[in-house]
Design an enzyme around this catalytic site. Sequence first.
Site, PDB file in Angstrom:
ATOM      1  N   ASP A  82      -2.330  -4.503  -8.039  1.00  0.00           N
ATOM      2  CA  ASP A  82      -1.922  -3.785  -9.246  1.00  0.00           C
ATOM      3  C   ASP A  82      -3.010  -3.928 -10.331  1.00  0.00           C
ATOM      4  O   ASP A  82      -3.396  -5.042 -10.664  1.00  0.00           O
ATOM      5  CB  ASP A  82      -0.596  -4.392  -9.723  1.00  0.00           C
ATOM      6  CG  ASP A  82       0.219  -3.459 -10.571  1.00  0.00           C
ATOM      7  OD1 ASP A  82      -0.331  -2.917 -11.548  1.00  0.00           O
ATOM      8  OD2 ASP A  82       1.421  -3.288 -10.283  1.00  0.00           O
ATOM      9  N   THR A 123       2.100   2.187 -12.885  1.00  0.00           N
ATOM     10  CA  THR A 123       2.375   1.485 -11.628  1.00  0.00           C
ATOM     11  C   THR A 123       3.227   2.300 -10.651  1.00  0.00           C
ATOM     12  O   THR A 123       2.915   2.375  -9.461  1.00  0.00           O
ATOM     13  CB  THR A 123       3.083   0.151 -11.941  1.00  0.00           C
ATOM     14  OG1 THR A 123       2.170  -0.640 -12.684  1.00  0.00           O
ATOM     15  CG2 THR A 123       3.508  -0.579 -10.685  1.00  0.00           C
ATOM     16  N   ASN A 175       6.543   5.345 -15.062  1.00  0.00           N
ATOM     17  CA  ASN A 175       7.424   4.199 -14.803  1.00  0.00           C
ATOM     18  C   ASN A 175       8.833   4.491 -15.291  1.00  0.00           C
ATOM     19  O   ASN A 175       9.812   4.092 -14.677  1.00  0.00           O
ATOM     20  CB  ASN A 175       6.906   2.954 -15.520  1.00  0.00           C
ATOM     21  CG  ASN A 175       5.699   2.344 -14.829  1.00  0.00           C
ATOM     22  OD1 ASN A 175       5.390   2.673 -13.684  1.00  0.00           O
ATOM     23  ND2 ASN A 175       4.997   1.476 -15.533  1.00  0.00           N
ATOM     24  N   LYS A 235       6.487  -6.597  -7.876  1.00  0.00           N
ATOM     25  CA  LYS A 235       7.338  -5.774  -8.750  1.00  0.00           C
ATOM     26  C   LYS A 235       8.270  -4.958  -7.856  1.00  0.00           C
ATOM     27  O   LYS A 235       7.822  -4.443  -6.819  1.00  0.00           O
ATOM     28  CB  LYS A 235       6.495  -4.785  -9.566  1.00  0.00           C
ATOM     29  CG  LYS A 235       5.574  -5.410 -10.592  1.00  0.00           C
ATOM     30  CD  LYS A 235       4.788  -4.320 -11.314  1.00  0.00           C
ATOM     31  CE  LYS A 235       3.789  -4.925 -12.279  1.00  0.00           C
ATOM     32  NZ  LYS A 235       2.894  -3.906 -12.862  1.00  0.00           N
ATOM     33  N   ASP A 269      -2.418  -7.291 -12.627  1.00  0.00           N
ATOM     34  CA  ASP A 269      -1.861  -6.464 -13.708  1.00  0.00           C
ATOM     35  C   ASP A 269      -1.295  -7.336 -14.820  1.00  0.00           C
ATOM     36  O   ASP A 269      -1.508  -7.062 -16.010  1.00  0.00           O
ATOM     37  CB  ASP A 269      -0.774  -5.552 -13.136  1.00  0.00           C
ATOM     38  CG  ASP A 269      -0.285  -4.530 -14.138  1.00  0.00           C
ATOM     39  OD1 ASP A 269      -1.084  -3.663 -14.530  1.00  0.00           O
ATOM     40  OD2 ASP A 269       0.884  -4.597 -14.543  1.00  0.00           O
ATOM     41  N   HIS A 316      -3.637   1.835  -9.989  1.00  0.00           N
ATOM     42  CA  HIS A 316      -4.349   2.376 -11.160  1.00  0.00           C
ATOM     43  C   HIS A 316      -5.400   1.354 -11.546  1.00  0.00           C
ATOM     44  O   HIS A 316      -5.417   0.243 -11.002  1.00  0.00           O
ATOM     45  CB  HIS A 316      -3.398   2.627 -12.341  1.00  0.00           C
ATOM     46  CG  HIS A 316      -2.560   1.428 -12.676  1.00  0.00           C
ATOM     47  ND1 HIS A 316      -3.065   0.336 -13.353  1.00  0.00           N
ATOM     48  CD2 HIS A 316      -1.277   1.116 -12.382  1.00  0.00           C
ATOM     49  CE1 HIS A 316      -2.119  -0.576 -13.470  1.00  0.00           C
ATOM     50  NE2 HIS A 316      -1.029  -0.139 -12.870  1.00  0.00           N
ATOM     51  N   HIS A 335      -2.721   0.428 -19.735  1.00  0.00           N
ATOM     52  CA  HIS A 335      -3.425   1.472 -18.991  1.00  0.00           C
ATOM     53  C   HIS A 335      -2.526   2.693 -19.015  1.00  0.00           C
ATOM     54  O   HIS A 335      -1.632   2.784 -19.840  1.00  0.00           O
ATOM     55  CB  HIS A 335      -3.709   0.996 -17.560  1.00  0.00           C
ATOM     56  CG  HIS A 335      -2.475   0.448 -16.903  1.00  0.00           C
ATOM     57  ND1 HIS A 335      -1.525   1.247 -16.315  1.00  0.00           N
ATOM     58  CD2 HIS A 335      -2.005  -0.818 -16.799  1.00  0.00           C
ATOM     59  CE1 HIS A 335      -0.538   0.502 -15.864  1.00  0.00           C
ATOM     60  NE2 HIS A 335      -0.791  -0.757 -16.141  1.00  0.00           N
TER      61      HIS A 335
HETATM   62 ZN    ZN Z   1       0.413  -1.184 -12.065  1.00  0.00          ZN
END
Ligand code: ZN
Length: 549
Positions: free
Chosen positions: A35, A74, A95, A158, A290, A336, A482
């Site tokens: 991530d 993400t 998201n 996640k 991340d 990303h 981001h």
């Molecule tokens: Zn992410």
Amino acid sequence: MKQLALATLALLSASCTTFNPPPQAPKLVVAIAIDQFSSDLFAQYRPTYVAGLKRLSNAIVFSAGYQAHATTETCPGHATLLTGARPARSGIVANEWYDQSVTRGNGDHKVYCAEDEAQPNTTANRYVVSTRHLKVPTLGDRMKRADARSRVVAVAGKDRSAVMMGGHTTDAMWYPGLDNRSYVSLPGQSGATPAIVTEVNQRIARIIATPPAPMVPPHCAVLADSFSPQPGSDLAKAINPERPNPLRVYRTGPEYDRATADIAIGLLKDMRLGHGPATDLLAISFAGTDNVGHSFGTNGIEMCIQQAALDRIIGDVLAALDANDAAYMVVLTADHGGFDLPERLQQRGIADAARVAPEISATAISTALVSRFRLDIEPRRLWMAVSQQGDWYLSSKISGELRSQVLAATRTMLLSSPQVAAVATAEELGSMPLPQPPVDNWSLIERARASFDASRSGDLLVMLKQSISPIARPIAGYAVGHGTPWDHDRRVPMLFWYPGAVAHEAARSVETVDILPTLAAFVGLAVPAGEIDGRCIDLDPGRADTCRQ
Ligand code: ZN
């Protein structure tokens, strides 16, 4: 005669369904996502890798593939990895988005990408994990459809990453629950909790109680004093809080990805992945990079320590795969990229690096519009937006000519800001065809089109200028973000390894949506071109065409 030969050749190439098999067809496909692993991070730390990332860096390398869409978050990013579909097709546009047909208990219309909002008494922050929003099948779904004996396992730092990589028919999906302190499974997943999950959850409790000191390699130690935020500033409080939250310390330390890896390795052994009658899939997403990027930026000692730790952790995953003694192939990529703290970028010569101005928040603009148009609506209900960049949703209570006027006025206000690069409307994106590869020269509006789904996207899609960080005010755990349409957020490495792979590196214009057809060819799965956005990458151009003929 020549014409007949050409016609026969054309017919053959149109109807041929055989594969040139790779040197060794895999019994196990392993897809690893890191991530926020930007091409910039890969380039910066590549010379320092000594373990797993070194091995994959010396395989088949596309150092700067594309997450081609605009909203580089993400959920949409992970959804591209094993579906071959950009957000416009997968439906995973962000998201979180707003759905005004849904009203939560708190009056909010926000929906989380990996939830089932139809479940009672949930909110976008307190939800039931679900795959329902993903409109397309994953590689795992396709493998199981072709042969129900294939096993599909997804383990991630996640929930949304596990859901988007695993898909609708995953056999085993594990990710941190809402408390972030223990790994849980997808609701409805059958079977007892594996011993490795129990063991890791107990370890996490111990780590949160007594955080171990991270190992600091010498090349990281030199970064210790390379940047200091202004004393007393929001940034100083965000990255050096007086009383660090133990859970946040765990989430930004090497033990976070170690937990994900250990569960993946445990399930590999328990389920004997790669030893069944059909090819299996193991998807792993590491979220630690991340967490570190958001908390501390991408260019400090914290990221250096994280990269060194993750290199070792991925080395351990590869060692377990070697010991598993089943032919496997690996792809490693990212959902990303990322960007550093604007304050540090300024110190390092990027003079226009800045945080987004509060004057162009949805709340500030709504307040001005309510006053100007004398609207009978709370400002926070006029424009709804998760962030200043990305999708903005106008209240459905504003209709007719007034709606057109409010939309036009909002666009003018946004575009008058020196921080805004472009604003696309749903109307213009909806009337555009899907942009086609190569993606190198796509305009901002084309990138926005690849993020656009008429049923979920906003009335406006706002894109900030390249050096503008979308976080107005840094807070602990979220100092920088981001999600922009710029290359620092769009470009990610794509590394492939399989037994007998001929190492090579090519600056080709490849995308993460190309991974699905590329892997599908290796496992002999037919994927009709019209169902996906990606194109198969020939990984072995010197010997056999690994793509379908
Ligand atoms: Zn992410």
